[in-house]
Design an enzyme around this catalytic site. Structure first.
Site, short mmCIF file in Angstrom:
data_model
loop_
_atom_site.label_atom_id
_atom_site.label_comp_id
_atom_site.label_asym_id
_atom_site.label_seq_id
_atom_site.Cartn_x
_atom_site.Cartn_y
_atom_site.Cartn_z
CB ALA A 1 30.61 -7.94 33.45
N GLY A 2 27.96 -5.73 32.66
CA GLY A 2 27.44 -4.40 32.97
C GLY A 2 27.32 -4.20 34.48
CB THR B 1 26.96 -8.61 35.41
OG1 THR B 1 26.01 -8.89 34.38
CG2 THR B 1 27.83 -9.84 35.65
NE ARG B 2 31.70 -4.36 35.37
CZ ARG B 2 32.94 -4.78 35.17
NH1 ARG B 2 33.71 -5.06 36.21
NH2 ARG B 2 33.43 -4.92 33.95
CB CYS C 1 25.64 -15.89 32.00
SG CYS C 1 26.99 -15.29 33.04
#
Length: 319
Positions: free
Chosen positions: A161-162, A165-166, A129
């Site tokens: 941020a799911g 993503t983390r 992103c």
């Protein structure tokens, strides 16, 4: 009359669900064929089923078992960098093109405003992103002058941020750095991501710093404005936060650039914000919107080329 190719999405999380809605509302050459996950209780799978999309909670093997798989031309992978390699190996064996929304970067990097029309690989990576938002600005400066160093800082709402993503923070920074150099044209790149826990959530904000050879500042501003317009064509919420800033770095007071050494020239600072279209998550999740919008543009292009070449596995005629 126009044709639509069927696509599947693996990963019914924030990005996958937002992308599904975009495909259903705005897909020009593609339509939903299946949504695939691993959690039977996933909200994304439940939403897909309510919207009439075939689903499976058995992962990539579940996709292969679906009747609709024989008609699938393109698969969007919105899982994780670790899972993507197996997914890609399986899908390539069936002649399915893959759009990678993870930082795995098996295939070439694609940013629609920069190189959408010049890439048509079996696997195409959507960078990150932060990369989708900032690298067009680096490329815009590179069109005017040589960029020796570019650093980007992407600040996103923690709520947007799911888990995927983390889990991919390290891959995010490395993939973005490489794309800054390969697509942005910088000799050296650096990427930083910040998960902002502020309440109420803030929209995505990005900062780009570039150190280049001296150049006409007006030409750089014009190039940046043109690139912003190119990105806005598929991400309407993308915009400059304020006027582009310039600092002349003189030879007697050079900057010590990481990995480059002492450099003088022109420092350009670009400040951006990305407001999401709120298809699935609220508008503060511009980081999701720019990724899924870019992936949609890539999928439409892939489908158009496959059908023009007569290699589509299955598609239907649509008005």
């Amino acid at each position: 009359m126009k044709s639509k190719a069927k696509v599947a999405i693996i990963g019914p999380g924030n990005i996958g669900t937002d992308l599904m809605i975009k495909v259903m509302r705005h897909g020009t050459h593609i339509e939903m064929g299946a949504m695939i996950g691993v959690d039977p209780k996933s909200d994304g799978l439940a939403r897909a089923q309510r919207m009439g999309v075939a689903i499976s909670s058995d992962g990539i093997d579940g996709l292969l078992a679906l009747d609709v798989f024989k008609e699938i031309d393109i698969v969007f992978d919105a899982t994780s960098a670790g899972a993507h390699k197996r997914h890609n190996d399986v899908l390539q064996a069936h002649g399915v093109q893959v759009i990678d929304l993870t930082p795995a970067a098996i295939g070439p990097y694609v940013i629609p405003a920069i190189n959408l029309e010049s890439e048509n690989a079996p696997n195409m990576n959507m960078v990150t992103c932060g990369g989708q938002a900032t690298i067009p600005m680096v490329a815009a400066i590179s069109r005017v002058t040589k960029v020796h160093y570019a650093e980007i800082v992407a600040s996103i709402s923690s709520k947007s941020a799911g888990p995927g993503t983390r889990a991919n923070i390290d891959e995010f920074t490395e993939t973005t750095r490489k794309a800054i150099e390969q697509l942005g044209g910088a000799s050296r790149g650096k990427a930083i991501i910040i998960l902002n826990p502020a309440e109420p959530p803030l929209i995505m904000r990005d900062t780009v710093f570039a150190l280049s050879d001296p150049a006409d500042q007006g030409k750089i501003e014009d190039s940046i404005a043109q690139m912003v317009a190119s990105v806005q064509a598929y991400v309407p919420g993308y915009r400059l936060k304020q006027k582009v800033q310039f600092d002349v770095i003189t030879a007697d007071k050079p900057l010590n650039v990481p990995g480059v050494g002492l450099k003088h020239g022109l420092k350009t600072s670009v400040f951006l914000e990305v407001e999401g279209a709120a298809h699935y998550l609220p508008s503060y999740a511009g980081n999701l919107d720019i990724m899924t919008s870019a992936a949609l543009a890539c999928g439409d292009m892939m489908a158009r080329r496959r059908m023009a070449a007569g290699i589509a596995r299955g598609h239907k005629e649509a008005v």
